[in-house]
Design an enzyme around this catalytic site. Structure first.
Site, PDB file in Angstrom:
ATOM      1  N   LYS A   1       0.849  -1.209   0.000  1.00 44.80           N
ATOM      2  CA  LYS A   1       0.000   0.000   0.000  1.00 44.80           C
ATOM      3  C   LYS A   1       0.878   1.250   0.000  1.00 44.80           C
ATOM      4  O   LYS A   1       0.615   2.202  -0.735  1.00 44.80           O
ATOM      5  CB  LYS A   1      -0.943  -0.019   1.216  1.00 44.80           C
ATOM      6  CG  LYS A   1      -2.054  -1.040   1.054  1.00 44.80           C
ATOM      7  CD  LYS A   1      -2.880  -1.291   2.308  1.00 44.80           C
ATOM      8  CE  LYS A   1      -3.844  -2.451   2.057  1.00 44.80           C
ATOM      9  NZ  LYS A   1      -4.686  -2.799   3.204  1.00 44.80           N
TER      10      LYS A   1
ATOM     11  N   GLN B   1      -4.893  -1.352   9.251  1.00 47.61           N
ATOM     12  CA  GLN B   1      -4.792  -2.696   8.673  1.00 47.61           C
ATOM     13  C   GLN B   1      -5.466  -3.713   9.589  1.00 47.61           C
ATOM     14  O   GLN B   1      -5.208  -3.753  10.795  1.00 47.61           O
ATOM     15  CB  GLN B   1      -3.313  -3.063   8.446  1.00 47.61           C
ATOM     16  CG  GLN B   1      -3.081  -4.368   7.720  1.00 47.61           C
ATOM     17  CD  GLN B   1      -3.618  -4.376   6.286  1.00 47.61           C
ATOM     18  OE1 GLN B   1      -3.758  -3.337   5.648  1.00 47.61           O
ATOM     19  NE2 GLN B   1      -3.940  -5.545   5.790  1.00 47.61           N
TER      20      GLN B   1
ATOM     21  N   ASP C   1     -11.253   2.789   3.149  1.00 47.68           N
ATOM     22  CA  ASP C   1     -11.569   1.358   3.056  1.00 47.68           C
ATOM     23  C   ASP C   1     -13.052   1.132   2.755  1.00 47.68           C
ATOM     24  O   ASP C   1     -13.448   0.026   2.377  1.00 47.68           O
ATOM     25  CB  ASP C   1     -11.255   0.673   4.395  1.00 47.68           C
ATOM     26  CG  ASP C   1      -9.918  -0.047   4.384  1.00 47.68           C
ATOM     27  OD1 ASP C   1      -9.534  -0.573   3.320  1.00 47.68           O
ATOM     28  OD2 ASP C   1      -9.269  -0.093   5.451  1.00 47.68           O
TER      29      ASP C   1
HETATM   30  N1  GUN Z   1      -6.879  -6.645   5.663  1.00 49.63           N
HETATM   31  C1  GUN Z   1      -7.061  -7.390   4.550  1.00 49.63           C
HETATM   32  N2  GUN Z   1      -7.608  -6.640   3.571  1.00 49.63           N
HETATM   33  C2  GUN Z   1      -7.780  -5.402   4.085  1.00 49.63           C
HETATM   34  C3  GUN Z   1      -8.295  -4.184   3.545  1.00 49.63           C
HETATM   35  O1  GUN Z   1      -8.743  -4.077   2.386  1.00 49.63           O
HETATM   36  N3  GUN Z   1      -8.279  -3.121   4.393  1.00 49.63           N
HETATM   37  C4  GUN Z   1      -7.832  -3.194   5.661  1.00 49.63           C
HETATM   38  N4  GUN Z   1      -7.877  -2.092   6.423  1.00 49.63           N
HETATM   39  N5  GUN Z   1      -7.359  -4.313   6.203  1.00 49.63           N
HETATM   40  C5  GUN Z   1      -7.328  -5.398   5.398  1.00 49.63           C
END
Ligand code: GUN
Length: 281
Positions: free
Chosen positions: A51, A95, A118
């Site tokens: 990311k 996350q 998100d």
């Molecule tokens: N953990 C796995 N996929 C995601 C996601 O798309 N966003 C977040 N915040 N955590 C994750």
């Protein structure tokens, strides 16, 4: 035929790069995403790294907060609250999953809807349910973009989603419904799963179990989207038994190189959108 998320994603990121540059020229700053990770889970560490590097790739600013497992909940909350109040931060991503013992809901509730890149907040999920989408959850949003590349008309098709999480299954089902599909959501308690999946023109697997979807569960000519990322003996394996299902599907996404890269691209797109929306207030 394969739907390569990686290729779709590369095109989309190139386009984003231009838009980010326009934003910076116009407003004198880069869009900014803050990412918070707690603990050492290797998969989460990899996602967060991707990311952060995705932000750099399209010319966005990122802030990276790393906390050891055991850091007091209050410290994480203070960080999120201060990012929420910071006008130079456009998106906040915590996350998930957080390590055991943390109150995830309490932390996520501190992210304002406008910075919820998100698309996890009750408001953003609710707006999607009402077909008035604002910020759409990144993985399902990416899947819709990948489906669009097939050129297949979605209206009227039978879509089956396996998995009912708030982050993938539910928003995925809502997006397909908003696209006029007839949608069935299956999960671990579903009776006669294979009978249902065999009727799917579009089958989305978001279960988190390696090679769970086998060829006998798939209709000839179906579009199969594999959201799973499972580690088996150090290798990445999807929720679909790719080698055998590939022979029946009209389109299928590989793992790796399918849905994964697209998810991060949609996160970057959501961050830019959040930055632009702020200028229009
Ligand atoms: N953990 C796995 N996929 C995601 C996601 O798309 N966003 C977040 N915040 N955590 C994750």
């Amino acid at each position: 035929m394969l739907i390569y998320g990686k290729a779709v994603s590369a095109d989309a990121r190139e386009e984003l790069k231009g838009k980010v540059e326009d934003f910076e020229n116009k407003y004198g700053r880069k869009p900014c995403l803050a990412v918070i990770i707690v603990g050492e889970d290797p998969a989460s560490q990899t996602y967060v790294k991707n990311k952060i590097s995705g932000c750099a790739q399209v010319g966005m600013k990122s802030l990276h907060y790393e906390y050891a497992d055991g850091t007091p909940q209050s410290e994480i909350e203070n960080t999120v609250a201060s990012l929420a109040a910071d006008d130079t931060v456009d998106g906040i991503l915590v996350q998930l999953p957080l390590p055991k013992g943390y109150d995830e809901k309490k932390i996520l509730e501190l992210i304002p809807d406008e910075k919820d890149v998100d698309g996890f907040s009750p408001t953003n999920l609710g707006l999607l349910a009402m077909n008035r989408p604002r910020t759409i959850s990144c993985t399902p949003f990416g899947v819709m973009k990948m489906l669009a590349t097939t050129g297949v008309e979605l209206a009227g098709k039978n879509a089956v989603v396996i998995g009912r999480s708030n982050t993938v299954g539910k928003p995925m089902a809502m997006l397909l419904l908003n696209a006029d599909c007839t949608v069935t959501v299956c999960h671990s308690k579903t009776h006669g799963l294979a009978e249902i999946t065999k009727k799917a023109d579009i089958l989305v697997a978001a279960i988190g179990r390696p090679k769970f979807v086998t060829a006998d569960m798939v209709k000839d000519g179906a579009i199969v989207i594999d959201v799973g990322i499972n580690r088996v003996d150090g290798k990445l394996v999807g929720d679909v038994d790719f080698e055998n299902v590939e022979k029946k599907a009209s389109f299928i996404t590989p793992v790796p190189g399918g849905v994964g890269p697209m998810t991060i691209t949609m996160l970057l797109a959501n961050t830019l959108e959040a930055a632009v929306a702020k200028t229009q207030k």
